[in-house]
Structure formats: C-alpha cells, structure tokens
Design a protein around this motif. Structure first.
Motif, PDB file in Angstrom:
ATOM      1  N   LEU A  28       0.943  -1.320  -0.199  1.00 48.47           N
ATOM      2  CA  LEU A  28       0.070  -0.059  -0.122  1.00 48.47           C
ATOM      3  C   LEU A  28       0.843   1.253  -0.036  1.00 48.47           C
ATOM      4  O   LEU A  28       0.466   2.293  -0.471  1.00 48.47           O
ATOM      5  N   THR A  29       2.043   1.439   0.869  1.00 47.89           N
ATOM      6  CA  THR A  29       2.801   2.513   0.877  1.00 47.89           C
ATOM      7  C   THR A  29       3.478   2.552  -0.445  1.00 47.89           C
ATOM      8  O   THR A  29       3.873   3.944  -0.791  1.00 47.89           O
ATOM      9  N   ARG A  30       3.736   1.415  -1.331  1.00 47.60           N
ATOM     10  CA  ARG A  30       4.357   1.799  -2.624  1.00 47.60           C
ATOM     11  C   ARG A  30       3.511   2.617  -3.366  1.00 47.60           C
ATOM     12  O   ARG A  30       4.170   3.354  -4.236  1.00 47.60           O
ATOM     13  N   TYR A  31       2.275   2.541  -3.318  1.00 48.93           N
ATOM     14  CA  TYR A  31       1.182   3.535  -4.135  1.00 48.93           C
ATOM     15  C   TYR A  31       0.625   4.642  -3.220  1.00 48.93           C
ATOM     16  O   TYR A  31      -0.262   5.251  -3.458  1.00 48.93           O
ATOM     17  N   ASN A  32       1.638   5.070  -2.553  1.00 45.60           N
ATOM     18  CA  ASN A  32       1.663   6.537  -1.828  1.00 45.60           C
ATOM     19  C   ASN A  32       0.534   6.682  -0.801  1.00 45.60           C
ATOM     20  O   ASN A  32      -0.243   7.663  -0.731  1.00 45.60           O
ATOM     21  N   VAL A  33      -0.071   5.512  -0.122  1.00 48.41           N
ATOM     22  CA  VAL A  33      -0.972   5.392   0.893  1.00 48.41           C
ATOM     23  C   VAL A  33      -0.239   5.755   1.991  1.00 48.41           C
ATOM     24  O   VAL A  33       0.793   5.280   2.424  1.00 48.41           O
ATOM     25  N   VAL A  34      -0.857   6.651   2.874  1.00 48.86           N
ATOM     26  CA  VAL A  34       0.127   7.312   4.087  1.00 48.86           C
ATOM     27  C   VAL A  34       0.205   5.907   5.042  1.00 48.86           C
ATOM     28  O   VAL A  34      -0.914   5.071   5.087  1.00 48.86           O
ATOM     29  N   MET A  35       1.187   6.055   5.725  1.00 48.43           N
ATOM     30  CA  MET A  35       1.592   4.694   6.569  1.00 48.43           C
ATOM     31  C   MET A  35       0.443   4.400   7.584  1.00 48.43           C
ATOM     32  O   MET A  35       0.078   3.092   8.036  1.00 48.43           O
ATOM     33  N   GLN A  36      -0.392   5.293   8.158  1.00 46.81           N
ATOM     34  CA  GLN A  36      -1.441   4.975   9.180  1.00 46.81           C
ATOM     35  C   GLN A  36      -2.522   4.444   8.622  1.00 46.81           C
ATOM     36  O   GLN A  36      -3.256   3.328   9.075  1.00 46.81           O
ATOM     37  N   LYS A  37      -2.876   4.775   7.314  1.00 49.57           N
ATOM     38  CA  LYS A  37      -3.737   4.219   6.334  1.00 49.57           C
ATOM     39  C   LYS A  37      -3.653   2.791   6.133  1.00 49.57           C
ATOM     40  O   LYS A  37      -4.339   1.645   6.040  1.00 49.57           O
ATOM     41  N   ALA A  38      -2.147   2.572   5.792  1.00 50.45           N
ATOM     42  CA  ALA A  38      -1.843   1.357   5.313  1.00 50.45           C
ATOM     43  C   ALA A  38      -1.671   0.396   6.478  1.00 50.45           C
ATOM     44  O   ALA A  38      -2.098  -0.794   6.286  1.00 50.45           O
ATOM     45  N   VAL A  39      -1.283   0.657   7.601  1.00 52.76           N
ATOM     46  CA  VAL A  39      -1.315  -0.209   8.761  1.00 52.76           C
ATOM     47  C   VAL A  39      -2.764  -0.515   9.293  1.00 52.76           C
ATOM     48  O   VAL A  39      -2.984  -1.525   9.493  1.00 52.76           O
ATOM     49  N   GLY A  40      -3.858   0.609   9.205  1.00 51.75           N
ATOM     50  CA  GLY A  40      -5.139   0.266   9.274  1.00 51.75           C
ATOM     51  C   GLY A  40      -5.671  -0.883   8.578  1.00 51.75           C
ATOM     52  O   GLY A  40      -6.333  -1.745   8.905  1.00 51.75           O
ATOM     53  N   THR A  41      -5.476  -0.783   7.286  1.00 52.64           N
ATOM     54  CA  THR A  41      -5.857  -1.638   6.230  1.00 52.64           C
ATOM     55  C   THR A  41      -5.275  -2.949   6.485  1.00 52.64           C
ATOM     56  O   THR A  41      -6.024  -3.974   6.333  1.00 52.64           O
ATOM     57  N   SER A  42      -4.155  -2.856   6.670  1.00 50.34           N
ATOM     58  CA  SER A  42      -3.217  -4.155   6.877  1.00 50.34           C
ATOM     59  C   SER A  42      -3.823  -5.024   7.966  1.00 50.34           C
ATOM     60  O   SER A  42      -4.121  -6.233   8.021  1.00 50.34           O
ATOM     61  N   ALA A  43      -4.435  -4.145   9.072  1.00 50.98           N
ATOM     62  CA  ALA A  43      -4.739  -4.789  10.295  1.00 50.98           C
ATOM     63  C   ALA A  43      -6.159  -5.477   9.909  1.00 50.98           C
ATOM     64  O   ALA A  43      -6.554  -6.532  10.537  1.00 50.98           O
ATOM     65  N   ALA A  44      -6.928  -4.973   9.035  1.00 50.02           N
ATOM     66  CA  ALA A  44      -8.262  -5.473   8.651  1.00 50.02           C
ATOM     67  C   ALA A  44      -8.232  -6.691   7.887  1.00 50.02           C
ATOM     68  O   ALA A  44      -8.820  -7.777   7.796  1.00 50.02           O
ATOM     69  N   CYS A  45      -7.162  -6.686   6.965  1.00 54.05           N
ATOM     70  CA  CYS A  45      -6.656  -7.864   6.099  1.00 54.05           C
ATOM     71  C   CYS A  45      -6.182  -9.044   6.792  1.00 54.05           C
ATOM     72  O   CYS A  45      -6.264 -10.221   6.449  1.00 54.05           O
ATOM     73  N   GLY A  46      -5.647  -8.769   8.147  1.00 56.52           N
ATOM     74  CA  GLY A  46      -5.462  -9.854   8.806  1.00 56.52           C
ATOM     75  C   GLY A  46      -6.296 -10.691   9.304  1.00 56.52           C
ATOM     76  O   GLY A  46      -5.913 -11.972   9.482  1.00 56.52           O
ATOM     77  N   LEU A  47      -7.660 -10.551   9.207  1.00 57.40           N
ATOM     78  CA  LEU A  47      -8.839 -11.259   9.642  1.00 57.40           C
ATOM     79  C   LEU A  47      -8.979 -12.373   8.664  1.00 57.40           C
ATOM     80  O   LEU A  47      -8.873 -13.354   9.229  1.00 57.40           O
TER      81      LEU A  47
END
Length: 274
Positions: free
Chosen positions: A175-194
């Motif tokens: 996500l950060t590769r496509y310029n998504v800010v770190m907090q958004k990337a971390v939050g979305t990653s947390a959701a994807c973890g489920l």
C-alpha cells in the motif's frame, strides 16, 4: 508456567499488531519457535506449529486491532474488499504448501523475506510518504485496478501462510508503494489480517491433520493452549498499540517497523544456519 509465557507473548504480539498492523506474527512466530523448542516438540513440527498457532491467534488480535483503527478512520474498506478474496484463497492453499516444506527451510525463507522487507521499508522511509487514500477531489488515484488488487491479495495470502505473520509485512509495503500514508496502510493491513488468519488457521489445521503430529493439545498444526493464552492477552494490548500508532509520525512508524523486521529476520537466519 507455560500459560504465563503464552500470556506474555500475547501482550507483546497484541501491541505489535496495533502499532504496526502486522497481526503480531513477527513477534509470535519466533517466540513460539523458542518455547516449542524448549518444550521438546519434534524438530520437524516446531516451525509448522509456530506458524499455524500464530495465524490462529491473529484471528483475535486482528479483530481488536481493526476495531481500533476503524474508529480512527484508518481502514480503507474498498481496498479491503478488493484484496480479501485473494487473501482467503491464497492463505488456505499456502498452508498446504508450507506443510510440504521442511522446518529448516521455512526458517531460512522467513528470515530472508523479513530482511528484504526491512531493507525496503527502512530506506523507502527517506522518500515522501505520499498522499492519503483520497485526493483533494475525493478521487482514488493511487492504487492499481481491482483485478490487480485481487491478484496481489492472492500472492500476499500465500506468503502469509508460509510466513505465519498475518500479511502485514507485505500488505503495508504494497500500500505504501502506491503512496498510501502509513497510518492508512497499517489500518487496512490490520483489517486484512482477519481473513488471512481465518483461512490460514483452517488450512494449517486441515493439512496438519493429514500428517502425524505427535504433540499433545494440538489440532493439526495449531497448539490449543498457546492459542488461548496469546489470544486473551493480545486482544487488549492491540488496542493500546493502535492508539500509539496514530500518535507517531509516518516516518518514525516506518523506521520502527523496519527495525523490528530486521531483528526477527536475523534471528531466523541465525537459527537456520547454526
């Protein structure tokens, strides 16, 4: 004593899950590897049990973490919906692939992977973090098409099962590769973890039961007591980690994340070679 150890691992893993969006697997896998080795579990099964149990605990951790990030507006749900189908299929069948790889090779694979991600994240931190998910006109411009996101989810899912780390180590850099800010990337990653954790845990249980795992209190490659102890504690500490994540700068969060991965990667290479 064993339950107390599992509770400590859960506390550390939960905090890491909330802080870095990694599902806690980067903490759980190496610590469970140490504990299971000291418990004299069969050497051929130790790494597989660490991976399978890690993914099972991430089910609980990710629920707590994604709830906290959602309250902060840090989860990009449209991106999650695009990634989720690939994550589920990839992770389930990735568990089957992991079951066919020896424990020694799994250690080396995980170690090299984490060092690579740590390097990319640390030096990538010198670049501008980028725009938010939506631009000034509320248009999504950064991420690839839906089919490409679906394919990326499949790759992340397979890798997540093999590495047992909840997908954060791939989802966040993706996500950060496509310029998504770190907090958004971390939050979305947390959701994807489920979905990763559910599919991965079921996969390790299913494929583990196809093999003879001579270890008590296990279902396939998932240790039940370790799952319970880690899950109970990590549910609470993940919320604390998520709050801290939104207090730090994106640059600092990236640096901390990469250092954590670097240390764990070196550990696995050391154990695999020595």
């Amino acid at each position: 004593m064993e339950l107390f150890i599992f509770l400590i691992i859960g506390a550390l893993a939960g905090f890491a899950a909330g802080l870095f969006g990694v599902g806690g697997g980067t903490i759980i896998v190496p610590l469970l590897f140490i504990v299971f080795t000291q418990m004299d579990f069969p050497a051929d099964n130790v790494m597989h049990l660490a991976l399978g149990t890690s993914l099972a605990t991430i089910i609980i951790t990710s629920i707590s973490s994604l709830m906290a990030h959602h309250k902060k507006g840090g989860v990009m749900w449209p991106v999650f919906k695009n990634l989720a189908p690939g994550l589920v299929l990839g992770c389930f069948f990735g568990a089957g692939i992991a079951g066919q790889i020896s424990g020694l090779y799994l250690q080396l694979i995980v170690g090299v992977f984490l060092l690579w991600v740590a390097y990319k994240m640390f030096f990538g931190g010198k670049k501008q973090v980028g725009k938010d998910f939506n631009d000034a006109n509320n248009n999504v411009m950064q991420l690839p098409s839906k089919p490409k996101q679906l394919a990326a989810g499949g790759v992340i899912g397979i890798a997540s099962a093999i590495f047992g780390i909840g997908g954060g180590s791939l989802t966040v850099p993706y996500l950060t590769r496509y310029n998504v800010v770190m907090q958004k990337a971390v939050g979305t990653s947390a959701a994807c973890g489920l979905p990763i954790a559910i599919a991965g845990a079921l996969g390790f249980m299913f494929f583990g039961m196809q093999q003879e795992v001579n270890v008590p209190n296990t279902i396939g490659f998932v240790h039940v007591y370790a799952f319970l102890g880690i899950s109970i504690m990590s549910f609470f500490t993940a919320k604390i980690g998520a709050k801290v994540a939104h207090m730090l700068s994106p640059q600092l969060l990236k640096k901390c994340f990469s250092v954590l991965l670097f240390v764990v990667g070196l550990y696995f290479l050391y154990k695999g070679v020595v």
